[in-house]
Design an enzyme around this catalytic site. Structure first.
Site, mmCIF file in Angstrom:
data_model
loop_
_atom_site.group_PDB
_atom_site.id
_atom_site.type_symbol
_atom_site.label_atom_id
_atom_site.label_comp_id
_atom_site.label_asym_id
_atom_site.label_seq_id
_atom_site.Cartn_x
_atom_site.Cartn_y
_atom_site.Cartn_z
ATOM 1 N NE ARG A 47 24.060 -1.164 -24.378
ATOM 2 C CZ ARG A 47 24.353 -1.647 -23.334
ATOM 3 N NH1 ARG A 47 25.059 -3.194 -23.528
ATOM 4 N NH2 ARG A 47 23.391 -1.931 -21.983
ATOM 5 C CB CYS A 82 19.900 -0.253 -24.625
ATOM 6 S SG CYS A 82 21.635 0.501 -24.342
ATOM 7 C CB THR A 84 23.638 4.184 -24.159
ATOM 8 O OG1 THR A 84 23.395 5.317 -22.935
ATOM 9 C CG2 THR A 84 24.517 4.906 -24.623
ATOM 10 C CB THR A 133 24.378 6.390 -19.721
ATOM 11 O OG1 THR A 133 24.410 6.714 -21.373
ATOM 12 C CG2 THR A 133 23.770 5.333 -19.503
ATOM 13 C CE LYS A 177 23.765 -0.407 -17.387
ATOM 14 N NZ LYS A 177 23.206 -0.427 -18.295
ATOM 15 C CB CYS A 210 19.272 6.200 -19.033
ATOM 16 S SG CYS A 210 20.011 4.922 -18.237
#
Lengths: 250, 250
Positions: A47, A82, A84, A133, A177, A210
């Site tokens: 994203r 999520c 984002t 993010t 991540k 996030c």
């Protein structure tokens, strides 16, 4: 069923599902609510990469496809794990796809539910720090809706956002991540430092905006102010929409 | 997709999904495997209660229905996140239902995968201690297949099984099914004591043969012997069947 769009990232989907269970009034397996989680990460572009112009495909279309599959499988209310993905260019694409395809499901908005949660549980907090993010940061995923709700967003400066926050999530070696279980100590340290900076700038509450940030900063307070997890707000809202009698009091 | 039969219990489903992610070679969201988790606990009677004659309905039928829904949603290989469901009277019912309904999915057997895992990674362990529900205990869910594989099962005596192990899982106040996150210290203490007793009887390895037991005893060694988590064996097998190149080396 309660539907969860997972895969963005995979652990974030599990985290939201876990919070649905944690906030459900249940004393046995059988008393828990029906839930489906779909984690199809390969089909969904990053994203933030899309928002920053690094990939061309809008993740909104494959996200809508996942929601369509959740509805087909029997989900009646859904949430996306999520933050984002709630940037307007992505989220509006999801909503328009669902309308076009006449998908019959109630999609809850993580950002709207988080702001509702803050206004309800922390009514005196007006200056709201945001860790997110860089995609969410640049597109005002939290800051715009907070302003519209009469609250004052406090965000990192661009350098701190890039060097501390973005790197903590996306660094190929220590980023969350890339290394999730357990989170690398450096990722956690950088996010703690950024949170401290927001509090120094006057933040009275911090949104862990996030899903990866929540994995690194599980605590409910950071530097003496409440640290709100949007997934908790969304999980509670999913339960409330499905069956309000099953919602555990806070 | 990899399909996971959750809901038996709900947290066990998440735990198995997490282990699939943990054991997948992936450096980004997109590199993770497609996965669906269905958690429909209200439809599935307690497995142990059925085996002990306390409920009439065989959980095999609703479990097969969940697997059918997983297949319809696109799962090609599946596992059930519940040890007790692998008692022959339940598991055979699942398999025959799937055959009758011509469900096109490869169902992996948690117990068989666990024994394969032990033979491969702990080839010198011959005396295998088993902690499980009383349903699994009485119906030899692990002890029979272990014997058939040439290994010697070591189990608690009936009193220890009831007072320490079963109560740790099912007690209405401190049992893991009633209080999962976090597990009550008493549940953990009772299971630790039972594990110690098995080692005293000669166990060279302990199978944490109930998903709730794993939540209370996360460690990989107990009283100096390896403590094997069947969900890890199953998660690795699900990955291997879906795409062996994505399996993280141990």
């Amino acid at each position: 069923m309660i539907g969860i769009v997972g895969g963005v990232g995979p652990y974030a989907g599990l985290d939201l599902a876990r919070k649905v269970f944690d906030h459900t009034l249940a004393g046995s397996d059988q008393e828990h609510l029906p839930l489906i989680l779909l984690s199809l990460p390969a089909t969904i572009p990053d994203r933030t990469a899309y928002l920053l112009g690094e990939v061309a495909e809008n993740p909104g279309r494959p996200l809508a496809a996942v929601i369509g599959r959740l509805a087909t499988a029997g989900a009646t209310v859904a949430g996306i794990a999520c933050n984002t993905a709630h940037a307007p260019t992505i989220y509006n694409q999801i909503v328009s796809q669902l309308q076009q395809q006449q998908v019959n499901i109630e999609l809850l908005n993580l950002v709207a539910e988080t702001i509702r949660f803050i206004k309800r549980h922390y009514p005196s907090s007006k200056k709201i720090g945001i860790l997110s993010t860089t995609g969410s940061y640049r597109f005002g995923v939290y800051s715009e809706p907070l302003r519209q709700a009469g609250l004052q967003p406090i965000v990192p400066d661009t350098r701190m956002q890039e060097v501390l926050v973005h790197a903590a999530i996306y660094h190929p070696e220590y980023g969350i991540k890339a290394q999730t279980n357990p989170v690398h100590p450096q990722a956690r340290a950088q996010l703690l430092q950024a949170a401290g900076e927001l509090v120094r700038q006057g933040a009275e509450l911090i949104i862990k905006g996030c899903t990866e940030i929540v994995l690194a900063l599980p605590e409910e307070q950071l530097h003496g102010v409440p640290a709100v997890d949007p997934a908790v707000a969304l999980a509670r809202s999913l339960i409330r929409h499905f069956n309000p009698n099953k919602l555990k009091p806070l």
